[in-house]
Design a protein around this motif. Structure first.
Motif, PDB file in Angstrom:
ATOM      1  N   THR A 103     -35.890 -80.876  77.219  1.00 26.71           N
ATOM      2  CA  THR A 103     -37.256 -80.940  76.702  1.00 26.71           C
ATOM      3  C   THR A 103     -37.774 -82.378  76.732  1.00 26.71           C
ATOM      4  O   THR A 103     -37.107 -83.279  76.217  1.00 26.71           O
ATOM      5  CB  THR A 103     -37.294 -80.422  75.254  1.00 26.71           C
ATOM      6  OG1 THR A 103     -36.493 -79.253  75.171  1.00 26.71           O
ATOM      7  CG2 THR A 103     -38.711 -80.079  74.841  1.00 26.71           C
ATOM      8  N   PHE A 104     -38.951 -82.564  77.338  1.00 29.34           N
ATOM      9  CA  PHE A 104     -39.484 -83.928  77.466  1.00 29.34           C
ATOM     10  C   PHE A 104     -41.001 -83.906  77.550  1.00 29.34           C
ATOM     11  O   PHE A 104     -41.608 -84.758  78.163  1.00 29.34           O
ATOM     12  CB  PHE A 104     -38.880 -84.600  78.709  1.00 29.34           C
ATOM     13  CG  PHE A 104     -38.765 -83.695  79.911  1.00 29.34           C
ATOM     14  CD1 PHE A 104     -39.817 -83.554  80.793  1.00 29.34           C
ATOM     15  CD2 PHE A 104     -37.612 -82.950  80.137  1.00 29.34           C
ATOM     16  CE1 PHE A 104     -39.723 -82.715  81.888  1.00 29.34           C
ATOM     17  CE2 PHE A 104     -37.504 -82.087  81.235  1.00 29.34           C
ATOM     18  CZ  PHE A 104     -38.570 -81.971  82.115  1.00 29.34           C
ATOM     19  N   VAL A 131     -39.571 -78.483  83.391  1.00 24.48           N
ATOM     20  CA  VAL A 131     -38.622 -77.919  84.350  1.00 24.48           C
ATOM     21  C   VAL A 131     -37.651 -79.018  84.785  1.00 24.48           C
ATOM     22  O   VAL A 131     -38.075 -80.086  85.230  1.00 24.48           O
ATOM     23  CB  VAL A 131     -39.344 -77.326  85.577  1.00 24.48           C
ATOM     24  CG1 VAL A 131     -38.348 -76.589  86.461  1.00 24.48           C
ATOM     25  CG2 VAL A 131     -40.468 -76.384  85.144  1.00 24.48           C
ATOM     26  N   SER A 132     -36.350 -78.735  84.625  1.00 24.59           N
ATOM     27  CA  SER A 132     -35.332 -79.713  85.017  1.00 24.59           C
ATOM     28  C   SER A 132     -34.199 -79.006  85.740  1.00 24.59           C
ATOM     29  O   SER A 132     -34.194 -77.784  85.848  1.00 24.59           O
ATOM     30  CB  SER A 132     -34.790 -80.430  83.767  1.00 24.59           C
ATOM     31  OG  SER A 132     -34.110 -79.511  82.940  1.00 24.59           O
ATOM     32  N   VAL A 164     -34.223 -78.152  90.874  1.00 20.77           N
ATOM     33  CA  VAL A 164     -35.487 -77.822  91.545  1.00 20.77           C
ATOM     34  C   VAL A 164     -35.951 -79.038  92.342  1.00 20.77           C
ATOM     35  O   VAL A 164     -35.511 -80.160  92.100  1.00 20.77           O
ATOM     36  CB  VAL A 164     -36.598 -77.431  90.538  1.00 20.77           C
ATOM     37  CG1 VAL A 164     -36.307 -76.076  89.916  1.00 20.77           C
ATOM     38  CG2 VAL A 164     -36.774 -78.493  89.464  1.00 20.77           C
ATOM     39  N   GLU A 165     -36.865 -78.786  93.270  1.00 16.57           N
ATOM     40  CA  GLU A 165     -37.366 -79.884  94.104  1.00 16.57           C
ATOM     41  C   GLU A 165     -38.219 -80.866  93.310  1.00 16.57           C
ATOM     42  O   GLU A 165     -38.170 -82.058  93.535  1.00 16.57           O
ATOM     43  CB  GLU A 165     -38.188 -79.318  95.282  1.00 16.57           C
ATOM     44  CG  GLU A 165     -37.355 -78.645  96.372  1.00 16.57           C
ATOM     45  CD  GLU A 165     -36.497 -79.647  97.162  1.00 16.57           C
ATOM     46  OE1 GLU A 165     -36.707 -80.865  97.049  1.00 16.57           O
ATOM     47  OE2 GLU A 165     -35.590 -79.188  97.897  1.00 16.57           O
ATOM     48  N   PRO A 215     -38.828 -81.592  89.533  1.00 14.57           N
ATOM     49  CA  PRO A 215     -38.720 -81.460  88.075  1.00 14.57           C
ATOM     50  C   PRO A 215     -39.944 -82.109  87.434  1.00 14.57           C
ATOM     51  O   PRO A 215     -40.516 -83.049  88.004  1.00 14.57           O
ATOM     52  CB  PRO A 215     -37.466 -82.261  87.728  1.00 14.57           C
ATOM     53  CG  PRO A 215     -36.820 -82.633  89.011  1.00 14.57           C
ATOM     54  CD  PRO A 215     -37.824 -82.503  90.087  1.00 14.57           C
ATOM     55  N   GLY A 216     -40.346 -81.637  86.272  1.00 17.92           N
ATOM     56  CA  GLY A 216     -41.485 -82.266  85.609  1.00 17.92           C
ATOM     57  C   GLY A 216     -42.035 -81.433  84.470  1.00 17.92           C
ATOM     58  O   GLY A 216     -41.551 -80.332  84.199  1.00 17.92           O
ATOM     59  N   THR A 217     -43.052 -81.997  83.807  1.00 18.05           N
ATOM     60  CA  THR A 217     -43.752 -81.278  82.747  1.00 18.05           C
ATOM     61  C   THR A 217     -44.961 -80.597  83.366  1.00 18.05           C
ATOM     62  O   THR A 217     -45.783 -81.263  83.991  1.00 18.05           O
ATOM     63  CB  THR A 217     -44.226 -82.254  81.654  1.00 18.05           C
ATOM     64  OG1 THR A 217     -43.096 -82.936  81.142  1.00 18.05           O
ATOM     65  CG2 THR A 217     -44.909 -81.509  80.519  1.00 18.05           C
TER      66      THR A 217
END
Lengths: 164, 457
Positions: free
Chosen positions: B96-97, B250-251, B254-255, B257-259
């Motif tokens: 979570t970020f 998303v972490s 995956v190609e 990752p990000g919020t």
């Protein structure tokens, strides 16, 4: 009856002003303990026995109580920590993207294991849990700064820069 | 009311975060910032604000998904004690970020949401408890608070309305448990971050034993937009049981990752494949943890699901903190589970036996399976232990360790059994404890002293 043990350290005048401001923000002195420990960390570079005594004296708490609180938390810099605290995130999202390679490289380059400090006092290596930067894994926090999306080359460059 | 189609979805929480200077007050006000708060403070009564938030069906974004307006309504009105609003910015659930993005890039929307909420609660003191690691977020928030004081948005006379609100940043120092609301309150009081038994709930007796509301950063930011754009807008996004925009992190494999800010209820596969660029390296999907590492895992076949409270509950997992951890088909599930269990064992505060002992034993048992020392009965023992840890502790950290354990062991059982079988017939060492009779129970030093003592007689 002996006198209370003397506290050798003193906060700077700016620090004392900050503490005064701080005490106005909470209904009691105890609540200012975490911020006062941060201040000690900032002013003295780490928190040692004398910093604990000073924080206790400042907030009218017992040193034993302050030790108890301090040691519950893992993020304060402690006596003996190197100039640069390298905190390698090792939790699942970072592990899925190669943090183990990062940690092994650091151990190899610095000649120490996680939890140890180099002999020159420059680096302390720590394996830590989730730094909340999983989208930029793998991540190493050096003192206050995050170094994100690291690979081995990037990491080597970082170490060179820190060594100066 | 017309349903907003996902393609028409407009971001609000992260609308400006990529723009230069997005954290400044000038930028924020230039885009209509604090207009909602001013309207609320001038035109609405506190009760009307609470009613509006109830009507919006806003649910907490921190993990538990509790209805926000309902939580607020538990705060007693006829009390002489001060009431506190505490912002939970401890964001520590693995995977979570999202709150970090808000605090670093658009902090004023959090201040505005907190301002509206404090007004609704008749609270004049707000603390933002931010995890110690988030130094940049701390600086950005402190700067925004300073700007707000300077501009008369915080302080004695908020926006010229006579309402008073003081806001203080409070840094944590590296403890997952301080994200649990009562653990957070203990920490804020200058103590070890030990969770407290409920009831009394914080709304009745929380910080400094006074009525306290603890809300997550994203939840309070949503409050800003509910009053900016209206309840109907909010409710038009996603399922009625828990609508609104949602930040999903998303972490993993995956190609990209990000919020991602998406409408609540977005299909998980759509999120992973279209927003996050799909599984990396062209690999296949193996499983996804949808709501931070304490949520139960979904196998690849189960991932065709809406990302909202109800749809995920129907699959026996949860939206949690919105931390979507994606694992490809190269992932060793025993290793992944061991990592999760190590985390919870490390972060258990140690107050409750089922958690302190349970998390430790789960880690040890999983560890011996991982290292080729597993016993045939181990997977069943882990399942049994997980079951017995749930619901028996002061806070839910025990459950948070048990859920991933129970789900990963039962859904990927074959991998555990294979590792145990492939164990090379090691002696089944008992790692804990030594031989029962210890001939050298005394150290050499103590033995010498003892001998001296006995020799003297």
């Amino acid at each position: 009856m002996s006198d209370a043990p003397a506290v050798k350290k003193k906060f700077s005048n700016k620090g004392l002003e900050f503490i005064e401001w701080l005490l106005g923000r909470y209904p009691n002195k105890q609540a200012a303990l975490l911020p006062v420990l941060r201040l000690a960390e900032e002013e003295f570079g780490n928190i040692d026995n004398d910093s604990v005594m000073l924080a206790a004296e400042t907030l009218e708490l017992s040193p034993g109580y302050v030790w108890g609180v301090l040691t519950f938390y893992t993020h304060y810099r402690r006596e003996g920590d190197g100039k640069y605290l390298l905190q390698v995130c090792s939790t699942l999202p970072c592990a899925l993207r190669g943090c183990r390679d990062i940690q092994h490289r650091l151990e190899e380059k610095l000649g120490i294991e996680a939890g140890e400090t180099t002999e020159d006092g420059l680096f302390t290596l720590k394996k830590v849990e989730c730094l909340g930067s999983c989208d930029t894994a793998p991540v190493v926090q050096v003192n206050e700064k995050y170094h994100e999306n690291l690979d081995i080359e990037e990491l080597d460059r970082l170490l060179e820069t820190l060594r100066g | 009311m017309a349903e907003i189609k996902p393609e028409k979805f407009e971001k609000v929480l992260t609308k400006y975060v990529d723009q230069e200077g997005s954290a400044s007050l000038d930028f924020y006000r230039g885009h209509g910032g604090y207009e909602a708060a001013e309207r609320v403070l001038k035109e609405l009564k506190p009760d009307e604000v609470i009613e509006t938030v109830k009507e919006s069906s806003l649910r907490g974004r921190g993990g538990a998904g509790f209805p926000c307006g309902l939580k607020w309504s538990f705060v007693p009105k006829d009390t002489d004690k001060p009431k506190y609003l505490v912002v939970n910015a401890d964001e520590s659930e693995p995977g979570t970020f999202k709150d970090r993005v808000i605090m670093e890039r658009d902090p004023h929307q959090l201040i505005e949401g907190s301002l509206i909420s404090a007004y609704a609660l008749d609270s004049h003191i707000c603390y933002i408890y931010i995890r110690g690691e988030y130094y940049d977020g701390f600086l950005a928030m402190q700067k925004a608070i300073d700007e707000a004081y300077e501009a008369g948005i915080l302080g004695e006379n908020v926006l010229g309305t006579g309402f008073r609100l003081d806001m203080t940043m409070h840094r944590g120092a590296g403890a997952y448990i301080c994200g649990e609301e009562t653990g957070l309150l203990s920490s804020l009081e200058g103590k070890r971050g030990l969770p407290k038994i409920k009831p009394p709930f914080p709304a009745v007796e929380g910080l400094f034993r006074c009525p306290t509301v603890v809300n997550n950063v994203e939840t309070l930011s949503c409050v800003t937009h509910i009053f900016d754009r209206g309840v109907d807008w909010f409710k038009s996004i996603g399922p009625p049981e828990g609508p609104g925009p949602k930040l999903l992190c998303v972490s993993g494999h995956v190609e990209r990752p990000g919020t991602y800010e998406v409408p609540m209820g977005i299909n998980l596969l759509d999120l992973v494949n279209n927003h996050a660029g799909g599984i990396w390296k062209g690999n296949k999907l193996k499983g996804i943890i949808p709501g931070g590492s304490s949520a139960k895992i979904l196998t690849a076949e189960e991932c065709d699901v809406g990302m909202d409270y109800e749809s995920l509950a129907a699959k026996d997992t949860m939206l949690g903190s919105g931390g979507v951890i994606v694992m490809d088909d190269t992932t060793d599930m025993v290793d992944a589970l061991y990592n999760i269990l190590r985390f919870y064992a490390h972060e258990s505060c140690g107050q409750c036996t089922p958690c302190r002992e349970g998390t430790g034993w789960l880690q040890k048992i999983c560890g011996r399976i991982l290292h080729g020392d597993g016993r045939p009965e181990d997977p069943d023992m882990m399942l049994d232990l997980s079951k017995k840890m749930c619901g028996r502790t002061i806070c839910v950290l025990a459950d948070a360790a048990a859920f991933p354990c129970e789900s990963i062991v039962s859904k990927f059982r074959a991998e555990f059994d294979e590792k145990i079988e492939a164990g090379d017939g090691h002696e089944r060492t008992v790692h804990l404890g030594g031989p029962l009779v210890q001939p050298g129970a005394l150290s050499a030093h103590n033995q010498e002293r003892l001998d001296e003592l006995q020799g003297g007689h």
